[in-house]
Every structure is written in C-alpha cells, then in structure tokens.
Design a protein around this motif. Structure first.
Motif, PDB file in Angstrom:
ATOM      1  N   GLN A  23      36.715 -27.738  98.280  1.00 52.12           N
ATOM      2  CA  GLN A  23      36.069 -27.673  99.467  1.00 52.12           C
ATOM      3  C   GLN A  23      36.660 -29.408 100.565  1.00 52.12           C
ATOM      4  O   GLN A  23      36.251 -29.816 102.329  1.00 52.12           O
ATOM      5  N   ALA A  36      23.491 -28.726  98.384  1.00 50.67           N
ATOM      6  CA  ALA A  36      22.456 -27.706  98.423  1.00 50.67           C
ATOM      7  C   ALA A  36      21.764 -27.266  96.944  1.00 50.67           C
ATOM      8  O   ALA A  36      22.479 -27.389  96.294  1.00 50.67           O
ATOM      9  N   ARG A  37      20.819 -26.553  97.245  1.00 46.54           N
ATOM     10  CA  ARG A  37      19.777 -26.257  95.907  1.00 46.54           C
ATOM     11  C   ARG A  37      20.256 -24.406  95.227  1.00 46.54           C
ATOM     12  O   ARG A  37      20.533 -24.465  94.125  1.00 46.54           O
ATOM     13  N   ASP A  38      21.475 -24.337  96.504  1.00 49.96           N
ATOM     14  CA  ASP A  38      21.856 -22.908  95.732  1.00 49.96           C
ATOM     15  C   ASP A  38      22.481 -22.847  94.914  1.00 49.96           C
ATOM     16  O   ASP A  38      23.075 -22.048  94.155  1.00 49.96           O
ATOM     17  N   GLY A  39      23.619 -24.162  94.525  1.00 45.82           N
ATOM     18  CA  GLY A  39      24.599 -24.275  94.091  1.00 45.82           C
ATOM     19  C   GLY A  39      24.232 -24.820  92.927  1.00 45.82           C
ATOM     20  O   GLY A  39      25.873 -26.220  92.099  1.00 45.82           O
ATOM     21  N   PHE A  61      27.069 -29.167  91.831  1.00 47.90           N
ATOM     22  CA  PHE A  61      26.658 -28.474  92.691  1.00 47.90           C
ATOM     23  C   PHE A  61      27.987 -27.923  93.020  1.00 47.90           C
ATOM     24  O   PHE A  61      28.992 -28.360  93.153  1.00 47.90           O
ATOM     25  N   PRO A  96      18.685 -29.262 101.275  1.00 47.73           N
ATOM     26  CA  PRO A  96      19.052 -27.458 102.236  1.00 47.73           C
ATOM     27  C   PRO A  96      18.892 -26.874 100.558  1.00 47.73           C
ATOM     28  O   PRO A  96      19.282 -26.497  99.438  1.00 47.73           O
ATOM     29  N   ALA A  97      18.437 -25.343 101.655  1.00 51.74           N
ATOM     30  CA  ALA A  97      18.714 -23.916 100.131  1.00 51.74           C
ATOM     31  C   ALA A  97      19.492 -23.715  99.968  1.00 51.74           C
ATOM     32  O   ALA A  97      19.947 -23.330  98.874  1.00 51.74           O
ATOM     33  N   LYS A  98      21.012 -23.755 101.018  1.00 54.08           N
ATOM     34  CA  LYS A  98      21.774 -22.793 100.652  1.00 54.08           C
ATOM     35  C   LYS A  98      22.830 -23.757 101.567  1.00 54.08           C
ATOM     36  O   LYS A  98      22.969 -24.263 102.684  1.00 54.08           O
ATOM     37  N   ALA A  99      23.949 -23.752 100.818  1.00 58.12           N
ATOM     38  CA  ALA A  99      25.129 -24.142 100.657  1.00 58.12           C
ATOM     39  C   ALA A  99      25.792 -23.481 101.873  1.00 58.12           C
ATOM     40  O   ALA A  99      26.023 -22.590 102.049  1.00 58.12           O
ATOM     41  N   ASN A 100      27.293 -24.501 103.019  1.00 62.09           N
ATOM     42  CA  ASN A 100      27.877 -23.733 104.030  1.00 62.09           C
ATOM     43  C   ASN A 100      29.173 -23.767 103.500  1.00 62.09           C
ATOM     44  O   ASN A 100      30.073 -24.884 103.611  1.00 62.09           O
ATOM     45  N   ARG A 156      27.399 -29.719 103.519  1.00 62.99           N
ATOM     46  CA  ARG A 156      27.660 -28.700 103.359  1.00 62.99           C
ATOM     47  C   ARG A 156      27.381 -28.237 102.206  1.00 62.99           C
ATOM     48  O   ARG A 156      27.467 -27.440 101.468  1.00 62.99           O
TER      49      ARG A 156
END
Length: 455
Positions: free
Chosen positions: A67, A211-214, A61, A240-244, A208
């Motif tokens: 982070q 997530a799937r987008d990363g 991820f 979650p679809a998107k990380a923060n 945070r």
C-alpha cells in the motif's frame, strides 16, 4: 508458516526475565483453539492456557507495504517504527517508560501484504497493555522530532545495505522477479524514497490501512473469553469499520532462466537464486513444501547442503525456501562463497536443481522429510508467542481453524508421484540467479580497498 525472506526480513516477534520464563508452556500447542467473537463483533482465534500467567497476542491488518505509494516505498515500515513513539497524552519517553515498568512487549512491523503487531504481557498487566496498544493504533503522535529521529535510523540502515552483498542481492532479485509490481520494492524503502516521506503520508497510511475489516487476531494465554472479548472491543472497537486499500494485482514472478550481476568489491560473493513458486491455496502446495524441504529447506540434511557444503566445500551454508504472498509466490535460496569459486558454486546449485527437477526425490528422502515435518510441528509451537504467531499466519493463509490437527494427515498424503510433479513444476525451468561480488575478471585478485558498487 512463511519462511523469513533471506532469513532477515521482518516479521522481530522479553524484555524482562519474567517474560522469558513465563513464555515456555509445553502444553499450549495441544490446547483447544476457539473462535471467539467479542460483544462488538471483533473476531479472534483464542487458546486459553493458564499454565503460566502470560498473554500473547498477534494481529494484522490487510495492506502492508504493497500500500506504499509507488514513489514513497518505506511508508508502512516507517509507520511501524513510529506507532510506539508517543500517542494520546503520552510522549515517546513516557510511553516507553510505561512499557518497561510493566514488562510489556509491544511491536509493529510491515510485510508485503500485512501490517502486523505483537503484544505480550503478564496477566496482571493486561489492562494497561491493551490500553497502550489502543492508544498507539488510534492516536499516534508522529511528532516531527520523533519522525526525523526514526527516519535517520532507517536511512542509516539503508546506507549500510549499499555495501552489504546479501541486501543488494535481495533487492536485485525482487527487481528481476517482480519488476514494477509493489512486490518488486523493499519494505524498508530506499535512499531516494525515505527522505521524501512526510507526516501526512504516515497519517494517510494509518487512515487507509488500520481498520477492522482487514483485522485478524490470535491470542494465547491466561485470560478468560469474557475478559478477552472486552479487551478486544476496547482496543480495536473504535477503529474505522473499513479500510481504503489500493487494489494490488496478482503477478507471476519472471520466468527463468535469467542471471543478473551486481559489482561489489568484497572477498565473498553472495548468490541468490529462485523462481516462481506455489501459492498457499494451491492444491499441490504441500507436495511442493515437502519436496522443497528435501532440496534446500532441511538444513544440514538437504541436498543443496550436501552437494555445496559437504561434498565440495564451496560454502559455509546454503538454503532454499518457499515464500508465498497474497498475490504471488516464489522459491528463493541464498549462499555465499569465495569470489574465485562463485562459478563452481553456481554450477553446483544449478546441477542439483536440474537433477531433482528431472528425477524427483527418492522414496527414502520423501519418507524422511515427511517424518521430520510431522515431528517438528509441535516443537515449533512450544510457547504462547509461537502458537499465536502460527494461528495468525493460518488465518492470513485462509486455513481452517483445525489446521494444526489436520496438518500431519495432509503431509502424509503426499505421494512420491506428487513430490516428483512438484519438483518438476518448481525447478524444471531453471533459476533466476543474482550474483553480488567482484567482476569475474577481478575475482582472483585480493581486495584493493573499500567496497564499491555499480550496477
């Protein structure tokens, strides 16, 4: 692939003899790499190989220890140590018993830019293995007793590092090279930060980053595409679809020449040296990679080994490597020598670095390095796990899916002029050097007692 930082950093990528035997598959590196997309849209690079009944998966991820909050370095590392300490309806003991009973290998680790995991299992245990991973990622317990037990282990390791010259040199080098940038901090944190990390910090990091987008995935083994697609959806589909993520700026390593000294009363002085490197997406990366092999990455055949070990007998080993990250790149090397010979060793390294920067390699050196790098590639990918690790790294480096097939031609295309230009670029400014050992005036004296440190 990225060279492990000072040959000790993260990325412990079996438990049973069956896995050890099953891992060997000379044909896997020659197999067809597919881009698989699951029904739920989870993408993976996949090699189907039925030679042995084993499946190896590597995944990551985006995020990593960069982070971590500035005052709480070590959060990502602690999360990695705790995700398999109980999840869902399984406590830590039961979770590990399930892994051991089925000879499933599951581990997590943090690098500066990624949080990654490794999963290996026999084919017949794939459903349970993927389900345990799903549970670890989606419902980790972070039970207070487990957190304190793992925290105490991390702190114990950090205390040992305070008297380990290689660890001290690593930390100081990062501070000199990157200052206040997240890359200037150690992934495992420090003795001030780790005690302050709370369960809320661990949960916040997971929320945070995981997530799937990363997400990037590489799978090699005895499983068909349809079955794998279902397993990926079951494992990762509910994330979650998107990380923060907190934005991380690009940074150039500090310019040489610079030198720092850390006092430690030990007989052997450790010398870490380096400077700004070449990022993986740089058009001249391969030229830098090849010439770096000539200087210090080629083991017993490298110039540094010849000059420092064979010719002068100053050290048992000396090596140097390129390290590239998402937002920067460095070259870094390391050696150790007797305290009273540290000056001679630094001088020998400096001299050889200056020589290759000024003159570049010879045609013979270039030809031999290219031949080695081409011939060693398939040997480096001779198991399912090694191939999966390489395919994940290629994705992280944003390389094409057919890179393995194209790599030798890219190596061959490096000319002598390219190599000379890369050497000048890498080493023309000199070195950032960190020396850890006795103060110069005490270097000739025998050790007087336990090791002590001052900056």
């Amino acid at each position: 692939m990225t060279y492990p930082f000072l040959r000790r950093v993260a990325f412990s990528f079996v438990t049973g003899a069956a896995l050890s035997l099953a891992a060997i598959s000379p044909s896997v590196a020659a197999a067809k790499i597919q881009r698989l997309v699951s029904p739920g849209g989870i993408e993976a690079w996949f090699v189907q190989d039925a030679t042995v009944p084993l499946i190896a998966m590597e995944y990551s991820f985006a995020g990593g220890s960069a982070q971590d909050p500035k005052d709480k370095s070590g959060v990502a590392n602690l999360v990695g140590d705790l995700l398999d300490e109980g999840s869902g309806d399984l406590d830590s003991k039961t979770f590990h018993e399930r892994l051991e009973r089925r000879a499933i290998e599951l581990s997590f680790s943090a690098s500066r830019d990624t949080f990654r995991g490794s999963l290996r299992m026999l084919r017949d245990n794939k459903d349970e293995a993927f389900d345990l991973l799903r549970s670890a990622l989606t419902s980790p317990h972070f039970d207070p007793a487990d957190v304190e037990r793992i925290r105490s282990q991390v702190i114990s390791g950090l205390r040992r590092e305070t008297t380990n010259p290689t660890s001290l040199a690593s930390r100081k080098f990062l501070e000199v090279a990157f200052g206040d940038h997240p890359y200037g901090r150690q992934t495992n944190g420090n003795l001030d930060s780790v005690p302050t990390i709370g369960i809320a910090d661990l949960k916040d990091y997971v929320g945070r980053v995981i997530a799937r987008d990363g997400l990037k995935i590489a799978v090699v083994g005895d499983v068909d595409p349809e079955t794998l697609g279902k397993l990926l959806d079951h494992t990762f589909g509910s994330l979650p679809a998107k990380a923060n993520l907190t934005p991380v700026p690009d940074v150039d390593a500090a310019k040489p020449p610079q030198r720092a000294f850390v006092t430690l009363d030990v007989p052997q002085t450790v010398i870490t040296f380096g400077g700004p490197g070449v990022k993986r997406n740089d058009p001249n990366f391969m030229a830098a990679y090849v010439v770096n092999h000539i200087l210090g990455g080629g083991g017993l055949s490298s110039r540094l080994y010849h000059e420092v070990r064979e010719k002068r007998g100053l050290a048992y080993s000396v090596y140097e490597a390129l390290l590239w990250m998402e937002h920067s790149a460095i070259f870094i090397g390391n050696t150790g020598t007797r305290a009273d010979r540290s000056g001679d060793t630094i001088e020998a390294v400096d001299k050889e670095v200056r020589r290759i920067a000024d003159e570049g390699p010879t045609q013979k050196e270039l030809d031999e390095a290219k031949s080695y790098l081409k011939g060693s590639q398939m040997l480096a990918l001779d198991t399912s796990s090694k191939l999966a690790q390489a395919l994940l790294q290629y994705q992280q480096d944003k390389l094409p899916i057919d890179y393995i097939e194209r790599r030798n031609a890219i190596v061959d295309a490096v000319t002598l002029d390219d190599a000379k230009a890369a050497a000048k670029r890498l080493w023309g400014q000199g070195l950032l050097t960190v020396v850890v050992g006795r103060a110069p005036q005490a270097a000739a004296q025998p050790s007087a007692g336990p090791a002590t440190k001052s900056n």
